[in-house]
Design an enzyme around this catalytic site. Structure first.
Site, PDB file in Angstrom:
ATOM      1  N   HIS A 119      -4.026  -4.820   0.124  1.00 36.53           N
ATOM      2  CA  HIS A 119      -3.612  -5.248   1.348  1.00 36.53           C
ATOM      3  C   HIS A 119      -3.980  -6.814   1.404  1.00 36.53           C
ATOM      4  CE1 HIS A 119      -3.288  -1.649   3.454  1.00 36.53           C
ATOM      5  NE2 HIS A 119      -4.161  -1.029   2.781  1.00 36.53           N
ATOM      6  N   GLU A 135      -2.749  -8.843   3.603  1.00 36.42           N
ATOM      7  CA  GLU A 135      -3.074  -9.108   5.063  1.00 36.42           C
ATOM      8  C   GLU A 135      -4.621  -9.111   5.431  1.00 36.42           C
ATOM      9  OE1 GLU A 135      -1.858  -6.368   3.974  1.00 36.42           O
ATOM     10  OE2 GLU A 135      -2.397  -4.692   5.350  1.00 36.42           O
ATOM     11  N   CYS A 181       0.654  -1.098   0.020  1.00 35.15           N
ATOM     12  CA  CYS A 181      -0.040   0.227  -0.100  1.00 35.15           C
ATOM     13  C   CYS A 181       0.973   1.225  -0.030  1.00 35.15           C
ATOM     14  CB  CYS A 181      -1.044  -0.109   1.088  1.00 35.15           C
ATOM     15  SG  CYS A 181      -2.287   1.255   1.144  1.00 35.15           S
TER      16      CYS A 181
END
Lengths: 250, 196
Positions: B176, B178, B77
């Protein structure tokens, strides 16, 4: 293409999910972490955990619960309930929340939106608005819908956006719990008035209501609680249904 | 294998750490130069504003360190944007690993900015893994890197932009991983399985 989001909402009290839940395959449906993981596996796009605890003592439990959720969940999640200061929000950010939602506290202290957006970024700040249509006005309510205010939905949503809100979570009190569909007229109006995403809440009863909220209401995301918790609507089947109606979903 | 997650004044570092924890990877969150230098893989995460984070990196001499790393480095990001030469976000000079300028999204019609939510990636490089082409991943960003010769995946929003980059030992994703469910997990695994 950006997908429309489906967001189950879990109410938390004293670290446990409340509202009757009848999942057959879960050993402990009251465990918010297990339930959150289940929804994530089923294809929920985001989750909202709303702390409805009444006491400070219970709130402390919530922050540690948020941390446990952050360890386990691989999709974004928002937490809300009783957040009234930068310090409250920071605690939840530290615990691992992706976003926080503020409601009554923003109505009584609108500067809180600016302060939070400045401190943590707009993407972190969801302004939740509970409103009830009375004659021709959408009257904003606080304290879980118990208290009417002098604010009106559209002007308040615009103000929240200008102050730095990243998203608006609009719950129609007229539609909430009725299971007759979302407040699509008001949602469409919000969509045209705002530049930030709108999450629709209140009124989900069947699969078709989700199609309507995306096509008629132009919502970016739809939130529901009981239809998911009671197994009346399953997230994977809802996604299959929406895909068959040519709505872009993950 | 040991992974170093660069610690600096940006959000979401913890989210990346939790994802590594779920993958049962040995990692540390650190700003100690020697620890970063000797790690097998380095992750440079970030959510936040470009100029203040660049200032922090310079103050802690992390800017020169990151540029000089030899092992596989993954920017996430804001981390990816800071690896470019310049960002329109507050007119910020960045690390210059990728020879690209970061631009602000200008809505053309009714698109909302920031670009937030789940969108698909079209992979143009194999490093992300074979199973993630056309899959949905989670984005939150108001600035973007145009498509260029180092683009490893493309996403369409307002116009096509770089969802992922690759140059030498530097890898980056705008989304993202994650927070991108199983697809994100696969992409993190692909990065962690790279042989340097």
């Amino acid at each position: 293409m950006l997908a429309k989001r489906i967001i189950p909402c879990l109410d938390i009290k004293d670290g446990r999910t409340v509202k009757g839940i009848n999942f057959e395959n879960m050993r402990d449906a009251g465990d918010p972490v297990a339930l959150g993981e289940k929804y994530a596996k089923e294809g929920a796009d985001e989750l909202v955990f709303l702390d409805i605890s009444a006491t400070q003592e219970q709130r402390k439990t919530f922050a540690s619960l948020v941390n446990e959720i952050a360890h386990h969940l691989n999709i974004p999640f928002t937490v809300g309930g009783g957040i009234s200061s930068i310090a409250d929000a920071e605690k939840l950010l530290e615990a691992g929340a992706d976003k926080v939602s503020i409601n009554s506290s923003a109505v009584y202290n609108p500067d809180l939106i600016n302060e939070m957006a400045k401190a943590f970024g707009s993407q972190f700040v969801v302004v939740a608005i509970d409103a009830k249509k009375e004659v021709n006005n959408w009257v904003v309510h606080t304290h879980g819908g118990k208290k009417a205010t002098d604010k009106r939905l559209f002007s308040w949503a615009l103000e929240a956006q200008e102050r730095g809100a990243g998203e608006i979570l609009f719950t129609s009190m007229n539609h909430d719990g009725a299971k007759q569909g979302f407040a699509n007229d008001a949602l469409e109006k919000l969509h045209h008035a705002l530049q930030i995403p709108v999450i629709a809440s209140g009124g989900a009863g069947d699969y078709g209501h989700f199609m309507d909220v995306f096509t008629l209401g132009k919502a970016d995301a739809a939130l529901a609680a009981s239809v998911f918790h009671f197994g009346e609507i399953s997230v994977p089947e809802l996604k299959t249904y929406l895909r068959s109606k040519l709505i872009s979903v993950r | 294998m040991k992974v170093a997650v660069i610690k600096y004044n940006a959000g979401n570092i913890r989210s990346v750490a939790y994802a590594l924890e779920r993958l049962q990877v040995d990692f540390s969150i650190t700003d100690r130069h020697e620890e970063i230098l000797k790690a097998d893989k380095v992750i440079f995460p970030g959510v936040g504003e470009a100029s203040s984070t660049m200032r922090y990196l310079r103050d802690h001499k992390l800017d020169e360190l990151i540029k000089a790393l030899q092992q596989p480095v993954l920017g996430v990001c804001l981390g990816m944007q800071l690896m470019c030469t310049y960002s329109e976000e507050n007119n910020t000079k960045c690390l210059g690993i990728f020879d690209e300028e970061v631009k602000k999204f200008i809505p053309q019609q009714k698109e909302k900015v920031p670009h937030m939510g789940w969108n698909t990636i079209t992979t143009t490089d194999s490093w992300l893994g074979e199973r993630v082409n056309n899959q949905y991943v989670y984005f939150v960003h108001g600035f973007y890197v145009p498509v260029n010769e180092n683009t490893a995946a493309i996403t369409q929003y307002i116009q096509p932009f770089s969802a992922a980059l690759k140059k030498d030992n530097f890898y980056a994703v705008q989304f993202h991983p994650e927070k991108s469910a199983e697809t994100g997990q696969k992409i993190l695994e692909s990065f962690l399985n790279l042989t340097s």
